[in-house]
Design an enzyme around this catalytic site. Structure first.
Site, PDB file in Angstrom:
ATOM      1  N   HIS A  39      14.250  -1.044   8.105  1.00 23.48           N
ATOM      2  CA  HIS A  39      13.473  -0.568   6.744  1.00 23.48           C
ATOM      3  C   HIS A  39      12.041  -0.266   7.071  1.00 23.48           C
ATOM      4  CE1 HIS A  39      17.017  -1.230   4.173  1.00 23.48           C
ATOM      5  NE2 HIS A  39      17.196  -2.582   4.716  1.00 23.48           N
ATOM      6  N   THR A  51      15.637  -5.776   8.101  1.00 27.97           N
ATOM      7  CA  THR A  51      14.321  -5.569   7.656  1.00 27.97           C
ATOM      8  C   THR A  51      13.509  -4.877   8.468  1.00 27.97           C
ATOM      9  OG1 THR A  51      14.324  -7.744   6.764  1.00 27.97           O
ATOM     10  CG2 THR A  51      12.212  -6.962   6.900  1.00 27.97           C
TER      11      THR A  51
HETATM   12 ZN   LIG Z   1      16.245 -11.178   9.704  1.00 32.35          ZN
END
Ligand SMILES: [Zn+2]
Ligand SMILES: [Zn+2]
Length: 349
Positions: free
Chosen positions: A43, A40
């Site tokens: 990203h 995450t």
């Molecule tokens: Zn995570």
């Protein structure tokens, strides 16, 4: 305080000075000791389509942390100054149908720590007291920082019964590797991991996998498992951990009739699946997101407390530790897709 900061809706992060956040009466203030780098966060740094659609900038990212409580809001119960803690990064509304039914992981108004509110790549963070997980006093800080992704792994690995079952795990990133260790611990017969990284396949056997299959060179896992392990039929349970476009179709091809697939890997686009096979082979596919609140936390904590083998395997997932000042090298290591979990140490800046 020092913090990694996403200044605006564009690629990049900066290390900068931010004010120490002030907890409300329902929140605690936590001094962060370690933060894990998650896909995450990669990203968010890249600012790809997902980040642009989901993330509120400016923002301090980061949600996988271990720290120490330094201040407790007046309305918070059962958390004390000095507690060593991690936290559930999904902050739920408390009033939607699922929240009221106790299925808080299915809240449709969830806010993500380090995604929609300031997170853990900083010396301090605030979190609602209800989201805090208090560790046993002797938990290792790096293992504490793994609880969030370990929870993903446990949620996936225990989505279906695995006792005596043959399990296929597609994708041996940190969460896939931990899911292998959990399936082994929970009593699976054969556990087979697939990846395209030799290093990650070696880590898979260290986690207790019976076989690692390089899908780039070895071919179909079911054929390799039949040859090498004497498996006669397909896999009973699958964990799709990669999100790779060809992984779910391959998983469907590799399952026995009645097989069950828990899918955590997040595809970036649409995937063509042979739905005829899903029907005629009576397969179940279940999406897995986050952790059950807080049963998954209870389960992983108990498993680590009672099994030294599992504890050592999970601890060995941390393959890189970097001082916060070296965050760029840490992010590069995390992006290499060739090792385990990378952790940032906020006690060294
Ligand atoms: Zn995570
Ligand atoms: Zn809700």
């Amino acid at each position: 305080m020092r913090a990694l900061y996403k200044l605006d809706a564009a690629p990049g992060l900066i290390m900068t000075e931010r004010p120490v956040p002030v907890p409300t009466e329902d929140e605690v203030l936590i001094r962060v000791l370690r933060t894990g780098i998650c896909g995450t966060d990669l990203h968010i740094r890249r600012w790809d389509d997902w980040a642009a659609s989901a993330v509120t900038a400016p923002l301090v990212p980061g949600h996988e942390f271990f720290g120490e409580v330094v201040e407790v809001g007046a309305a918070v119960r059962d958390v004390a100054v000095g507690d060593r803690v991690s936290g559930e990064g999904h902050i739920v509304c408390g009033t939607c149908r699922n929240c009221r039914a106790g299925r808080r992981q299915m809240c449709n108004r969830t806010k993500g720590l380090g995604v929609q509110r300031d997170g853990a790549f900083a010396e301090y963070l605030t979190l609602p007291g209800a989201n805090v997980w208090v560790h046993h006093a002797d938990v290792d800080p790096e293992v504490g920082a793994l609880f969030d992704p370990l929870g993903n792994a446990v949620h996936t690995a225990l989505a279906f019964p695995v006792v005596g079952e043959d399990v296929l795990v597609t994708g041996c990133g940190p969460i896939g590797l931990m899911a292998i260790a959990v399936a082994r611990h929970a009593g699976a017969r054969f556990v087979v991991g697939t990846d395209v990284s030799a290093n990650r396949l070696a880590m898979a056997s260290a986690m207790g996998a019976d076989l690692g299959v390089d899908v780039g060179t070895d071919g179909d896992p079911i054929r390799v498992a039949q040859e090498r392990l004497g498996m006669r039929e397909g896999f009973d349970v699958g964990f799709e951990m990669s999100g790779a476009p060809r992984a779910l179709p391959a998983m469907v091809d590799n399952m026995n009739h009645g097989g069950r697939v828990a899918m955590l890997g997040l595809p970036t686009g649409e995937i063509a699946v042979d739905w005829g096979k899903v029907v005629t082979h009576m397969l179940t596919v279940k999406g897995i997101y986050g952790r059950e609140m807080f049963e998954t936390w209870q389960t992983m904590s108990s498993m680590l407390q009672t099994s030294a083998v599992l504890r050592d395997r999970i601890a060995s997932i941390v393959s890189g530790r970097f001082a916060a000042g070296d965050w760029e090298a840490a992010f590069a290591a995390a992006a290499s897709a060739d090792g385990g979990k990378v952790v940032i140490d906020w006690t060294e800046i």
